[in-house]
Design a protein around this motif. Structure first.
Motif, PDB file in Angstrom:
ATOM      1  N   SER A  86       0.868  -1.292  -0.119  1.00 20.44           N
ATOM      2  CA  SER A  86       0.082  -0.161  -0.040  1.00 20.44           C
ATOM      3  C   SER A  86       0.922   1.281  -0.030  1.00 20.44           C
ATOM      4  O   SER A  86       0.621   2.199  -0.758  1.00 20.44           O
ATOM      5  N   LYS A  89       2.339   1.717  -3.528  1.00 22.96           N
ATOM      6  CA  LYS A  89       1.240   2.232  -4.498  1.00 22.96           C
ATOM      7  C   LYS A  89       0.988   3.689  -4.246  1.00 22.96           C
ATOM      8  O   LYS A  89       1.221   4.400  -5.153  1.00 22.96           O
ATOM      9  N   THR A  90       1.026   4.074  -3.058  1.00 21.79           N
ATOM     10  CA  THR A  90       0.663   5.442  -2.497  1.00 21.79           C
ATOM     11  C   THR A  90       1.909   6.208  -2.830  1.00 21.79           C
ATOM     12  O   THR A  90       1.803   7.556  -3.826  1.00 21.79           O
ATOM     13  N   GLN A 126      -7.362   7.306  -6.685  1.00 18.69           N
ATOM     14  CA  GLN A 126      -6.677   6.139  -6.499  1.00 18.69           C
ATOM     15  C   GLN A 126      -6.112   5.898  -4.896  1.00 18.69           C
ATOM     16  O   GLN A 126      -6.051   5.062  -4.591  1.00 18.69           O
ATOM     17  N   VAL A 130      -6.483   3.473  -2.017  1.00 15.38           N
ATOM     18  CA  VAL A 130      -5.409   2.691  -1.511  1.00 15.38           C
ATOM     19  C   VAL A 130      -5.333   2.931   0.046  1.00 15.38           C
ATOM     20  O   VAL A 130      -5.105   2.153   0.739  1.00 15.38           O
ATOM     21  N   GLU A 131      -5.463   4.229   0.418  1.00 13.80           N
ATOM     22  CA  GLU A 131      -5.319   4.717   1.850  1.00 13.80           C
ATOM     23  C   GLU A 131      -6.732   4.007   2.843  1.00 13.80           C
ATOM     24  O   GLU A 131      -6.407   3.471   3.749  1.00 13.80           O
ATOM     25  N   THR A 133      -8.433   1.262   1.931  1.00 19.86           N
ATOM     26  CA  THR A 133      -8.240  -0.292   2.080  1.00 19.86           C
ATOM     27  C   THR A 133      -7.133  -0.503   3.123  1.00 19.86           C
ATOM     28  O   THR A 133      -7.285  -1.429   3.677  1.00 19.86           O
ATOM     29  N   ASP A 148     -11.489  -2.245  -5.690  1.00 17.65           N
ATOM     30  CA  ASP A 148      -9.868  -2.252  -5.800  1.00 17.65           C
ATOM     31  C   ASP A 148      -9.608  -1.423  -7.197  1.00 17.65           C
ATOM     32  O   ASP A 148     -10.324  -1.192  -7.992  1.00 17.65           O
ATOM     33  N   LEU A 149      -8.186  -1.266  -7.126  1.00 18.42           N
ATOM     34  CA  LEU A 149      -7.480  -0.305  -7.992  1.00 18.42           C
ATOM     35  C   LEU A 149      -7.719  -0.882  -9.327  1.00 18.42           C
ATOM     36  O   LEU A 149      -7.212  -1.848  -9.867  1.00 18.42           O
TER      37      LEU A 149
END
Length: 149
Positions: A86, A89-90, A126, A130-131, A133, A148-149
């Protein structure tokens, strides 16, 4: 009442420090693009981090009762792995968004190509997903739950 050397709530000395030249922005864009390129080629790439998983049978026979400590280690590894994925990705998305934002600051956000503006807002969505999730929360938009992404 504002002191004589204040302009718009900021002293003239601080206002001068906030001025940005096109050259400074171009240099910054190159640095951000370089950081993004470095991240994509590194082991910290979100796809590479996401691919580094282990199977339950790697630590024991797959039975949590046979060796509970190994099972606990497996669960903790997966929890940490999900967090790292995560974060990766962020970070990737934030650097891409900064790159677009800096270009927008240079030419004006309204003067960016439509695709860049769309990408900027898609990145923001996005990042929220992500955050959300990563926090273990599902963010909802109206009555629809984001996926989800």
């Amino acid at each position: 009442m504002l002191p004589a050397d204040m302009v718009g709530g900021v002293s003239t000395a601080r206002a001068a420090n906030l001025e940005v030249t096109g050259e400074a922005l171009s240099t910054f864009v190159k640095r951000v693009d370089g950081a993004l390129s470095d991240l994509e080629g590194s082991p910290g790439n979100p796809k590479r981090v996401g691919a580094q998983t282990i199977k339950p049978g790697s630590l024991n026979s797959g039975s949590a009762d046979a060796f509970p400590e190994a099972h606990a280690l497996y669960l903790e590894y997966n929890r940490v792995h999900e967090k790292l994925t995560s974060l990766s990705k962020t970070l990737h998305l934030q650097i891409e968004a900064i790159s677009i934002a800096v270009q927008g600051a240079h030419v004006g956000f309204d003067n960016l190509e439509e695709e860049q503006r769309r990408r900027f807002w898609a990145i923001q969505m996005q990042i929220e997903q992500v955050e959300g999730t990563a926090d273990g929360k599902q963010r909802t938009e109206g009555n629809k739950t984001t996926g989800d992404l």
